[in-house]
Design a protein around this motif. Structure first.
Motif, PDB file in Angstrom:
ATOM      1  N   SER A  76      -1.753 -12.731  -0.876  1.00  0.00           N
ATOM      2  CA  SER A  76      -1.439 -11.388  -0.363  1.00  0.00           C
ATOM      3  C   SER A  76      -0.277 -10.768  -1.136  1.00  0.00           C
ATOM      4  O   SER A  76      -0.267  -9.550  -1.384  1.00  0.00           O
ATOM      5  N   VAL A  77       0.692 -11.582  -1.537  1.00  0.00           N
ATOM      6  CA  VAL A  77       1.816 -11.074  -2.335  1.00  0.00           C
ATOM      7  C   VAL A  77       1.321 -10.561  -3.681  1.00  0.00           C
ATOM      8  O   VAL A  77       1.686  -9.462  -4.131  1.00  0.00           O
ATOM      9  N   LEU A  78       0.468 -11.341  -4.331  1.00  0.00           N
ATOM     10  CA  LEU A  78      -0.056 -10.932  -5.638  1.00  0.00           C
ATOM     11  C   LEU A  78      -0.879  -9.655  -5.518  1.00  0.00           C
ATOM     12  O   LEU A  78      -0.833  -8.793  -6.411  1.00  0.00           O
ATOM     13  N   ALA A  79      -1.608  -9.510  -4.424  1.00  0.00           N
ATOM     14  CA  ALA A  79      -2.391  -8.286  -4.223  1.00  0.00           C
ATOM     15  C   ALA A  79      -1.470  -7.070  -4.114  1.00  0.00           C
ATOM     16  O   ALA A  79      -1.782  -5.989  -4.626  1.00  0.00           O
ATOM     17  N   GLU A  80      -0.316  -7.248  -3.463  1.00  0.00           N
ATOM     18  CA  GLU A  80       0.627  -6.143  -3.291  1.00  0.00           C
ATOM     19  C   GLU A  80       1.275  -5.711  -4.604  1.00  0.00           C
ATOM     20  O   GLU A  80       1.559  -4.529  -4.805  1.00  0.00           O
ATOM     21  N   ILE A  81       1.539  -6.652  -5.485  1.00  0.00           N
ATOM     22  CA  ILE A  81       2.291  -6.332  -6.704  1.00  0.00           C
ATOM     23  C   ILE A  81       1.411  -6.211  -7.939  1.00  0.00           C
ATOM     24  O   ILE A  81       1.900  -5.905  -9.022  1.00  0.00           O
ATOM     25  N   LYS A  82       0.125  -6.447  -7.769  1.00  0.00           N
ATOM     26  CA  LYS A  82      -0.792  -6.497  -8.907  1.00  0.00           C
ATOM     27  C   LYS A  82      -0.730  -5.244  -9.774  1.00  0.00           C
ATOM     28  O   LYS A  82      -0.670  -5.326 -11.008  1.00  0.00           O
ATOM     29  N   GLU A  83      -0.740  -4.085  -9.162  1.00  0.00           N
ATOM     30  CA  GLU A  83      -0.757  -2.842  -9.927  1.00  0.00           C
ATOM     31  C   GLU A  83       0.504  -2.687 -10.770  1.00  0.00           C
ATOM     32  O   GLU A  83       0.442  -2.390 -11.967  1.00  0.00           O
ATOM     33  N   ALA A  84       1.661  -2.930 -10.161  1.00  0.00           N
ATOM     34  CA  ALA A  84       2.922  -2.791 -10.899  1.00  0.00           C
ATOM     35  C   ALA A  84       3.034  -3.837 -11.997  1.00  0.00           C
ATOM     36  O   ALA A  84       3.483  -3.545 -13.111  1.00  0.00           O
ATOM     37  N   VAL A  85       2.620  -5.053 -11.701  1.00  0.00           N
ATOM     38  CA  VAL A  85       2.673  -6.127 -12.697  1.00  0.00           C
ATOM     39  C   VAL A  85       1.809  -5.788 -13.903  1.00  0.00           C
ATOM     40  O   VAL A  85       2.197  -6.002 -15.060  1.00  0.00           O
ATOM     41  N   THR A  86       0.643  -5.222 -13.626  1.00  0.00           N
ATOM     42  CA  THR A  86      -0.300  -4.910 -14.703  1.00  0.00           C
ATOM     43  C   THR A  86       0.117  -3.688 -15.507  1.00  0.00           C
ATOM     44  O   THR A  86       0.146  -3.714 -16.737  1.00  0.00           O
ATOM     45  N   THR A  87       0.464  -2.614 -14.823  1.00  0.00           N
ATOM     46  CA  THR A  87       0.758  -1.354 -15.520  1.00  0.00           C
ATOM     47  C   THR A  87       2.146  -1.335 -16.154  1.00  0.00           C
ATOM     48  O   THR A  87       2.350  -0.710 -17.195  1.00  0.00           O
ATOM     49  N   GLN A  88       3.100  -2.048 -15.540  1.00  0.00           N
ATOM     50  CA  GLN A  88       4.473  -2.026 -16.036  1.00  0.00           C
ATOM     51  C   GLN A  88       4.868  -3.299 -16.791  1.00  0.00           C
ATOM     52  O   GLN A  88       6.033  -3.476 -17.142  1.00  0.00           O
ATOM     53  N   LYS A  89       3.888  -4.168 -17.009  1.00  0.00           N
ATOM     54  CA  LYS A  89       4.094  -5.368 -17.829  1.00  0.00           C
ATOM     55  C   LYS A  89       5.253  -6.233 -17.319  1.00  0.00           C
ATOM     56  O   LYS A  89       6.148  -6.620 -18.071  1.00  0.00           O
ATOM     57  N   ARG A  90       5.224  -6.542 -16.051  1.00  0.00           N
ATOM     58  CA  ARG A  90       6.267  -7.400 -15.477  1.00  0.00           C
ATOM     59  C   ARG A  90       6.012  -8.861 -15.849  1.00  0.00           C
ATOM     60  O   ARG A  90       4.866  -9.290 -16.026  1.00  0.00           O
ATOM     61  N   VAL A  91       7.100  -9.625 -15.948  1.00  0.00           N
ATOM     62  CA  VAL A  91       7.013 -11.064 -16.177  1.00  0.00           C
ATOM     63  C   VAL A  91       7.101 -11.751 -14.816  1.00  0.00           C
ATOM     64  O   VAL A  91       8.023 -11.480 -14.039  1.00  0.00           O
ATOM     65  N   LEU A  92       6.155 -12.653 -14.536  1.00  0.00           N
ATOM     66  CA  LEU A  92       6.148 -13.386 -13.268  1.00  0.00           C
ATOM     67  C   LEU A  92       6.607 -14.822 -13.491  1.00  0.00           C
ATOM     68  O   LEU A  92       6.109 -15.499 -14.387  1.00  0.00           O
ATOM     69  N   VAL A  93       7.527 -15.257 -12.652  1.00  0.00           N
ATOM     70  CA  VAL A  93       8.006 -16.640 -12.674  1.00  0.00           C
ATOM     71  C   VAL A  93       7.660 -17.259 -11.334  1.00  0.00           C
ATOM     72  O   VAL A  93       8.217 -16.866 -10.296  1.00  0.00           O
ATOM     73  N   SER A  94       6.732 -18.202 -11.334  1.00  0.00           N
ATOM     74  CA  SER A  94       6.275 -18.789 -10.076  1.00  0.00           C
ATOM     75  C   SER A  94       7.019 -20.080  -9.758  1.00  0.00           C
ATOM     76  O   SER A  94       7.093 -20.994 -10.577  1.00  0.00           O
ATOM     77  N   MET A  95       7.568 -20.129  -8.553  1.00  0.00           N
ATOM     78  CA  MET A  95       8.174 -21.347  -8.015  1.00  0.00           C
ATOM     79  C   MET A  95       7.296 -21.932  -6.919  1.00  0.00           C
ATOM     80  O   MET A  95       7.721 -22.811  -6.175  1.00  0.00           O
ATOM     81  N   VAL A  96       6.065 -21.441  -6.820  1.00  0.00           N
ATOM     82  CA  VAL A  96       5.182 -21.804  -5.704  1.00  0.00           C
ATOM     83  C   VAL A  96       4.583 -23.183  -5.953  1.00  0.00           C
ATOM     84  O   VAL A  96       3.872 -23.401  -6.936  1.00  0.00           O
ATOM     85  N   SER A  97       4.855 -24.091  -5.067  1.00  0.00           N
ATOM     86  CA  SER A  97       4.395 -25.469  -5.223  1.00  0.00           C
ATOM     87  C   SER A  97       2.878 -25.568  -5.106  1.00  0.00           C
ATOM     88  O   SER A  97       2.261 -24.973  -4.214  1.00  0.00           O
ATOM     89  N   GLY A  98       2.284 -26.309  -6.034  1.00  0.00           N
ATOM     90  CA  GLY A  98       0.870 -26.614  -5.941  1.00  0.00           C
ATOM     91  C   GLY A  98      -0.069 -25.523  -6.400  1.00  0.00           C
ATOM     92  O   GLY A  98      -1.287 -25.667  -6.267  1.00  0.00           O
ATOM     93  N   VAL A  99       0.445 -24.420  -6.936  1.00  0.00           N
ATOM     94  CA  VAL A  99      -0.408 -23.325  -7.409  1.00  0.00           C
ATOM     95  C   VAL A  99      -0.257 -23.218  -8.923  1.00  0.00           C
ATOM     96  O   VAL A  99       0.837 -22.998  -9.432  1.00  0.00           O
ATOM     97  N   SER A 100      -1.370 -23.365  -9.630  1.00  0.00           N
ATOM     98  CA  SER A 100      -1.341 -23.394 -11.092  1.00  0.00           C
ATOM     99  C   SER A 100      -1.240 -21.994 -11.690  1.00  0.00           C
ATOM    100  O   SER A 100      -1.525 -20.990 -11.027  1.00  0.00           O
ATOM    101  N   LEU A 101      -0.879 -21.952 -12.951  1.00  0.00           N
ATOM    102  CA  LEU A 101      -0.857 -20.689 -13.683  1.00  0.00           C
ATOM    103  C   LEU A 101      -2.259 -20.057 -13.730  1.00  0.00           C
ATOM    104  O   LEU A 101      -2.401 -18.843 -13.630  1.00  0.00           O
TER     105      LEU A 101
END
Length: 267
Positions: A76-101
Motif C-alpha cells: 500500500s505504501v508503494l502504491a501511494e508513492i509510485k507516481e512520485a517515485v516514477t516521475t520524479q526519479k526518487r531513490v528508494l532505500v528499503s529496510m523492509v525485512s524479507g522483501v526482495s528488490l
C-alpha cells in the motif's frame, strides 16, 4: 540531499539519531511520516525534523526515501508513492525485512527505478553499526557511493548479495541481543561472587567492547587472540574448557541457525 522516512520505528529512529549525533545530515533535511501521527510528529518536533501529512507528500519532498515499514503494509505504501517515485526519479532505500528488490520493482511496475536494500543493526545510533547493502540493477554508481557514505557515518557497511541477508540478520541484526545476554550472564556471575550488578555489568560490558575493538584492529583471528590470553594451566583455560563442556560454541551456532531459519520463513 533531502531524505524521507516512511515509518518511524526503532530502527528508523536509530539511523536518524545517529546522523544527528555523529553524521552530517541536517535535521531540516529529514522528512518523516508514519501511520502513527502522535509518534512521528512528537519525534519530529523533539528533533527539529520535517513532519509531513502523507506518504505521497513525503515522496514529493524527499530525493531519497527510506522504507521503514512492516512487510504487510509495504504494497500500500508503494502504491501511494509510485507516481512520485516514477516521475520524479526518487531513490528508494528499503529496510523492509524479507522483501526482495525484485518484489519492490514488481510493485512499482515499468521503469528503471533506483533501489537499494539495506539491513542495519541497532548500533547505528552509536556510530558503531553494521549495515548490509544490496544494489538494485538501476542504481547509479554516484547514488550508491553517496548512500554508502551516509551509512558509513553510522559505522561500517558491507556489500552482500540478497541471498545472504538472512545470515547477516543473525550475525549483526539479532546478535546484539545475544551479546546483551552474554554480558548479563557474566554480570550475574560477578554478583554471585559479591559484586553489585551495576559494577559487574560495567566490567563485563567494557571487556566485550575492548575485545571487539581488538578483533577489528588486528589481522589476527579470534582464535589467535584466545591463545594470547590463555596461559598454560591457567585460569582462562579452565574457564574456556568449562564453557565448552557446557556447550557454549554449539549453543551460539544453534542460536544463529534458529535466527536464520526464522528469517527465511518470511521469504
Amino acid at each position: 540531499m533531502k531524505i524521507g522516512f516512511i515509518g518511524v520505528g526503532n530502527m528508523a529512529k536509530a539511523i536518524i539519531n545517529g546522523w544527528l549525533t555523529y553524521g552530517e545530515v541536517k535535521a531540516q533535511d529529514i522528512f518523516v511520516h508514519s501511520a502513527h501521527a502522535q509518534n512521528y510528529r512528537k519525534y519530529a518536533f523533539e528533533n527539529h525534523l520535517e513532519p509531513v501529512d502523507s506518504n505521497s507528500e513525503l515522496a514529493n519532498q524527499a530525493e531519497v526515501i527510506f522504507l521503514a515499514v512492516k512487510p504487510t503494509v509495504l504494497p500500500s505504501v508503494l502504491a501511494e508513492i509510485k507516481e512520485a517515485v516514477t516521475t520524479q526519479k526518487r531513490v528508494l532505500v528499503s529496510m523492509v525485512s524479507g522483501v526482495s528488490l525484485a518484489e519492490i520493482k514488481a510493485s512499482l511496475g515499468a521503469g528503471n527505478h533506483e533501489l537499494l536494500r539495506i539491513m542495519p543493526n541497532i548500533n547505528v545510533e552509536l556510530h558503531a553499526g553494521m549495515t548490509a547493502l544490496a544494489k538494485g540493477e538501476f542504481l547509479s554508481e554516484a547514488h550508491f557511493d553517496e548512500l554508502q557514505g551516509l551509512l558509513n557515518q553510522l559505522g561500517k557497511t558491507t556489500l552482500l548479495p540478497e541471498k545472504d541477508f538472512s545470515t547477516f540478520v543473525a550475525l549483526a541484526g539479532s546478535s546484539p541481543a545475544f551479546i546483551y545476554l552474554f554480558i548479563d550472564a557474566m554480570a550475574r556471575a560477578g554478583v554471585k561472587y559479591g559484586l553489585t550488578k551495576k559494577q559487574a555489568t560495567q566490567i563485563a560490558a567494557q571487556a566485550v567492547w575492548g575485545s571487539a575493538a581488538k578483533v577489528l584492529g588486528t589481522p589476527k583471528t579470534p582464535w589467535d587472540l584466545i591463545d594470547e590470553v590463555s596461559s598454560p594451566g591457567g585460569t582462562t583455560v579452565a574457564g574456556l574448557l568449562a564453557m565448552e563442556d557446557a556447550g557454549f560454541m554449539s549453543a551460539v551456532v544453534k542460536g544463529i541457525d534458529a535466527t536464520i531459519a526464522k528469517d527465511q520463513e518470511k521469504h
